[in-house]
Design a protein around this motif. Structure first.
Motif, PDB file in Angstrom:
ATOM      1  N   PRO A   3       0.850  -1.214   0.000  1.00 27.50           N
ATOM      2  CA  PRO A   3       0.000   0.000   0.000  1.00 27.50           C
ATOM      3  C   PRO A   3       0.870   1.242   0.000  1.00 27.50           C
ATOM      4  O   PRO A   3       2.022   1.224   0.472  1.00 27.50           O
ATOM      5  CB  PRO A   3      -0.794  -0.127   1.302  1.00 27.50           C
ATOM      6  CG  PRO A   3      -0.696  -1.546   1.716  1.00 27.50           C
ATOM      7  CD  PRO A   3       0.591  -2.053   1.185  1.00 27.50           C
ATOM      8  N   ALA A   4       0.337   2.317  -0.513  1.00 23.71           N
ATOM      9  CA  ALA A   4       1.071   3.575  -0.532  1.00 23.71           C
ATOM     10  C   ALA A   4       1.388   3.995   0.901  1.00 23.71           C
ATOM     11  O   ALA A   4       0.554   3.866   1.800  1.00 23.71           O
ATOM     12  CB  ALA A   4       0.234   4.653  -1.221  1.00 23.71           C
ATOM     13  N   VAL A  11       3.753   2.703   2.787  1.00 23.48           N
ATOM     14  CA  VAL A  11       4.256   1.597   3.603  1.00 23.48           C
ATOM     15  C   VAL A  11       5.526   1.030   2.975  1.00 23.48           C
ATOM     16  O   VAL A  11       5.602   0.863   1.755  1.00 23.48           O
ATOM     17  CB  VAL A  11       3.190   0.486   3.720  1.00 23.48           C
ATOM     18  CG1 VAL A  11       3.750  -0.726   4.463  1.00 23.48           C
ATOM     19  CG2 VAL A  11       1.953   1.005   4.429  1.00 23.48           C
ATOM     20  N   ARG A  20       9.725   3.490  18.127  1.00 20.85           N
ATOM     21  CA  ARG A  20       8.549   2.646  17.923  1.00 20.85           C
ATOM     22  C   ARG A  20       8.991   1.215  17.617  1.00 20.85           C
ATOM     23  O   ARG A  20      10.044   0.986  17.052  1.00 20.85           O
ATOM     24  CB  ARG A  20       7.707   3.209  16.773  1.00 20.85           C
ATOM     25  CG  ARG A  20       7.103   4.571  17.084  1.00 20.85           C
ATOM     26  CD  ARG A  20       6.251   5.100  15.968  1.00 20.85           C
ATOM     27  NE  ARG A  20       7.020   5.414  14.773  1.00 20.85           N
ATOM     28  CZ  ARG A  20       6.545   6.094  13.733  1.00 20.85           C
ATOM     29  NH1 ARG A  20       5.304   6.531  13.758  1.00 20.85           N
ATOM     30  NH2 ARG A  20       7.292   6.341  12.686  1.00 20.85           N
ATOM     31  N   GLN A  21       8.144   0.274  18.000  1.00 19.87           N
ATOM     32  CA  GLN A  21       8.418  -1.145  17.783  1.00 19.87           C
ATOM     33  C   GLN A  21       7.424  -1.690  16.764  1.00 19.87           C
ATOM     34  O   GLN A  21       6.229  -1.401  16.850  1.00 19.87           O
ATOM     35  CB  GLN A  21       8.233  -1.926  19.099  1.00 19.87           C
ATOM     36  CG  GLN A  21       9.076  -1.425  20.251  1.00 19.87           C
ATOM     37  CD  GLN A  21      10.509  -1.803  20.100  1.00 19.87           C
ATOM     38  OE1 GLN A  21      10.821  -2.929  19.743  1.00 19.87           O
ATOM     39  NE2 GLN A  21      11.396  -0.865  20.335  1.00 19.87           N
ATOM     40  N   TYR A  22       7.927  -2.500  15.824  1.00 19.77           N
ATOM     41  CA  TYR A  22       7.065  -3.110  14.813  1.00 19.77           C
ATOM     42  C   TYR A  22       7.159  -4.621  14.949  1.00 19.77           C
ATOM     43  O   TYR A  22       8.253  -5.168  15.138  1.00 19.77           O
ATOM     44  CB  TYR A  22       7.504  -2.682  13.408  1.00 19.77           C
ATOM     45  CG  TYR A  22       7.517  -1.179  13.226  1.00 19.77           C
ATOM     46  CD1 TYR A  22       8.633  -0.429  13.596  1.00 19.77           C
ATOM     47  CD2 TYR A  22       6.415  -0.509  12.697  1.00 19.77           C
ATOM     48  CE1 TYR A  22       8.648   0.948  13.451  1.00 19.77           C
ATOM     49  CE2 TYR A  22       6.421   0.874  12.538  1.00 19.77           C
ATOM     50  CZ  TYR A  22       7.535   1.593  12.926  1.00 19.77           C
ATOM     51  OH  TYR A  22       7.545   2.960  12.787  1.00 19.77           O
ATOM     52  N   GLY A  23       6.026  -5.294  14.775  1.00 23.77           N
ATOM     53  CA  GLY A  23       5.989  -6.737  14.968  1.00 23.77           C
ATOM     54  C   GLY A  23       6.283  -7.512  13.694  1.00 23.77           C
ATOM     55  O   GLY A  23       6.217  -6.978  12.583  1.00 23.77           O
ATOM     56  N   THR A  24       6.597  -8.797  13.856  1.00 23.98           N
ATOM     57  CA  THR A  24       6.842  -9.666  12.705  1.00 23.98           C
ATOM     58  C   THR A  24       5.520 -10.136  12.109  1.00 23.98           C
ATOM     59  O   THR A  24       4.464 -10.037  12.730  1.00 23.98           O
ATOM     60  CB  THR A  24       7.659 -10.904  13.131  1.00 23.98           C
ATOM     61  OG1 THR A  24       6.928 -11.592  14.160  1.00 23.98           O
ATOM     62  CG2 THR A  24       9.015 -10.501  13.665  1.00 23.98           C
ATOM     63  N   PRO A  53       3.478  -8.959   9.744  1.00 23.95           N
ATOM     64  CA  PRO A  53       2.392  -7.968   9.766  1.00 23.95           C
ATOM     65  C   PRO A  53       1.282  -8.364   8.800  1.00 23.95           C
ATOM     66  O   PRO A  53       1.517  -9.026   7.786  1.00 23.95           O
ATOM     67  CB  PRO A  53       3.097  -6.682   9.323  1.00 23.95           C
ATOM     68  CG  PRO A  53       4.249  -7.153   8.500  1.00 23.95           C
ATOM     69  CD  PRO A  53       4.694  -8.453   9.099  1.00 23.95           C
ATOM     70  N   ASP A  54       0.072  -7.914   9.096  1.00 25.71           N
ATOM     71  CA  ASP A  54      -1.078  -8.213   8.236  1.00 25.71           C
ATOM     72  C   ASP A  54      -0.910  -7.615   6.844  1.00 25.71           C
ATOM     73  O   ASP A  54      -1.478  -8.113   5.865  1.00 25.71           O
ATOM     74  CB  ASP A  54      -2.367  -7.686   8.881  1.00 25.71           C
ATOM     75  CG  ASP A  54      -2.784  -8.547  10.051  1.00 25.71           C
ATOM     76  OD1 ASP A  54      -2.626  -8.105  11.199  1.00 25.71           O
ATOM     77  OD2 ASP A  54      -3.233  -9.672   9.805  1.00 25.71           O
ATOM     78  N   GLU A  55      -0.121  -6.546   6.736  1.00 27.43           N
ATOM     79  CA  GLU A  55       0.089  -5.921   5.421  1.00 27.43           C
ATOM     80  C   GLU A  55       0.848  -6.858   4.490  1.00 27.43           C
ATOM     81  O   GLU A  55       0.847  -6.682   3.276  1.00 27.43           O
ATOM     82  CB  GLU A  55       0.894  -4.618   5.589  1.00 27.43           C
ATOM     83  CG  GLU A  55       0.092  -3.453   6.191  1.00 27.43           C
ATOM     84  CD  GLU A  55      -0.057  -3.553   7.694  1.00 27.43           C
ATOM     85  OE1 GLU A  55       0.465  -4.527   8.309  1.00 27.43           O
ATOM     86  OE2 GLU A  55      -0.693  -2.659   8.288  1.00 27.43           O
ATOM     87  N   VAL A 108       6.886  -4.170   8.429  1.00 25.92           N
ATOM     88  CA  VAL A 108       6.465  -3.003   7.655  1.00 25.92           C
ATOM     89  C   VAL A 108       6.543  -1.786   8.561  1.00 25.92           C
ATOM     90  O   VAL A 108       6.332  -1.880   9.774  1.00 25.92           O
ATOM     91  CB  VAL A 108       5.029  -3.131   7.087  1.00 25.92           C
ATOM     92  CG1 VAL A 108       4.965  -4.201   6.019  1.00 25.92           C
ATOM     93  CG2 VAL A 108       4.011  -3.364   8.187  1.00 25.92           C
ATOM     94  N   THR A 109       6.881  -0.662   7.927  1.00 22.08           N
ATOM     95  CA  THR A 109       6.898   0.611   8.646  1.00 22.08           C
ATOM     96  C   THR A 109       6.248   1.656   7.749  1.00 22.08           C
ATOM     97  O   THR A 109       6.168   1.486   6.528  1.00 22.08           O
ATOM     98  CB  THR A 109       8.330   1.066   8.975  1.00 22.08           C
ATOM     99  OG1 THR A 109       8.997   1.402   7.742  1.00 22.08           O
ATOM    100  CG2 THR A 109       9.115  -0.001   9.703  1.00 22.08           C
ATOM    101  N   PRO A 110       5.838   2.772   8.337  1.00 18.06           N
ATOM    102  CA  PRO A 110       5.372   3.864   7.472  1.00 18.06           C
ATOM    103  C   PRO A 110       6.577   4.494   6.779  1.00 18.06           C
ATOM    104  O   PRO A 110       7.714   4.446   7.293  1.00 18.06           O
ATOM    105  CB  PRO A 110       4.706   4.836   8.461  1.00 18.06           C
ATOM    106  CG  PRO A 110       5.311   4.520   9.780  1.00 18.06           C
ATOM    107  CD  PRO A 110       5.681   3.078   9.757  1.00 18.06           C
TER     108      PRO A 110
END
Lengths: 199, 191
Positions: free
Chosen positions: B93-94, B96, B126-130, B132-134, B165-167
């Motif tokens: 997605p845009a 991401v 910030r923490q991002y998880g493994t 991801p739904d994306e 994924v990150t923004p």
């Protein structure tokens, strides 16, 4: 030489003194009980923090932000080709959720009405974003819909979302008022839109 | 002759301090004991210990030692070659971006690394998880710290790959690995 104390006055004095002690003890207990009754209990003092906001505005629920994008309602909701009817009304709320600093699951989603009733997100169909169905990553806004089944006469609905489930003690919970007035019913069955990343 | 009786002297009146000296002497050790009990069961300390507070850091390709195991970050790069189960490239997605972290383990004692949680840390903390739904359409395994149980895996050298994924605009700086049983200590593998 002093006259001796009357012998029958001593037992009477002890009895009065004992009764006085008992009375003061009971009074202390009664005052303590009154204080306990007047102060908030655990459910009240540790209740969730409601974070209010109008439709369309971002509401900060500590670990995520949420805004209500739109509301639909119908008597029939369709999922994977199967139609689900109701004696009440299906209310479908579209929300945009963005996690804060860590991945977030929405474990609590409910509608609260003007009569103080709470309606949890329905479990008659698969929820795309409620009931911990989707993990929201920090900074990535996702729009999705949540379906509720409510009585036809309900009014004054507000959306409550939280990360915690259960009692949500001292956790933030959104409280966004939906449009007032009777719900407009879509004559066609509604289908939940899949969640999408919102740019 | 008149005899005048001499009244006995009244008993000496003990002052307040003398009457209460034992009570006062008892209060001080009771106060100390109460304070000690309160600090011995400090909820604040328990909460502090339940969070990742003490990092063991290592740069890329540098080994970090923790509990008999050695772990290092091999690479943390943008993942631009992701494909779905049909082998077709996926379109994110845009707004991401996706990232791939490859982590290597030297862990003959698998119990020492079992039950870990791997997250990506950006510069803002910030923490991002493994998983991801994306990236739910991407053909990827379940990243963990223990070796694949299939035969032939060398426990002194095996790798795991994690996708995040990150923004757009987020700058990954490290991979964090935490174990609930080892908190507040955790690994911070720097990019």
């Amino acid at each position: 030489m002093n006259a001796p104390v009357s012998r029958h006055r001593r037992p009477l004095w002890r009895i009065w003194r004992g009764m006085g002690s008992v009375a003061l003890t009971l009074l202390a207990l009664a005052i303590g009980q009154a204080i306990i009754a007047a102060t908030p209990d655990v459910d009240r003092s540790e209740r969730p923090f409601l974070k209010s906001g109008p439709m369309g505005a971002e509401v900060d629920a500590r670990s995520f932000t949420a805004s209500v994008v739109g509301v639909r309602s119908s008597r029939i909701i369709k999922e994977r080709g199967v139609e689900h009817d109701t004696q009440g009304v299906w209310v479908v709320v579209k929300v945009k959720i963005t996690a804060g600093t860590e991945p977030v699951l929405i474990n609590y989603a409910a509608l609260h009405d003007g009569r103080g009733r709470t309606f949890l997100a329905t479990d008659r169909l698969r929820q795309p974003i409620a009931d911990a169905a989707r993990t929201f990553q920090p900074g990535i806004a996702v729009e999705g819909e949540i379906a509720f089944e409510v009585p036809a006469d309900t009014t004054g609905l507000s959306l409550r979302l939280a990360e915690s489930s259960g009692a949500r003690l001292m956790d933030a919970t959104t409280d966004v008022a939906l449009p007032p007035g009777p719900l407009w019913l879509d004559p066609q069955p509604v289908t939940l839109d899949p969640p999408v990343v919102s740019s | 002759m008149t005899v005048t009786a001499i009244a006995p002297a009244p008993p000496p009146v003990r002052g307040w301090w003398r009457r209460n000296v034992w009570g006062l002497l008892t209060v001080l050790p009771l106060l100390v004991t109460a304070a000690a009990i309160g600090y011995a069961d400090d909820v604040t300390e328990d909460y502090w210990d339940s969070q990742p507070r003490q990092p063991i850091s290592a740069a890329t390709n540098e080994w970090a030692q923790l509990g008999g195991a050695r772990i290092r970050l091999v690479e943390l790069v943008a993942a631009t070659d992701l494909a779905n189960y049909a082998g077709e490239p996926i379109q994110l997605p845009a707004g991401v971006l996706s990232w791939r972290a490859v982590i290597e383990f030297d862990a003959p004692d698998q119990d020492a690394v079992a039950g870990c949680k791997i997250t990506l840390e950006d510069r803002a903390g910030r923490q991002y998880g493994t998983r991801p739904d994306e990236l739910d359409q991407v053909r990827a395994g379940y990243p963990g710290c223990t070796a694949d149980s299939s035969a032939g895996v060398d426990l002194r050298s095996y790798r795991t790959e994690a996708l995040f994924v990150t923004p757009v605009g987020a700058e990954p700086v490290a991979v964090r690995i935490t174990w609930i049983t080892k908190l507040p200590i955790y690994l911070r593998l720097l990019r």
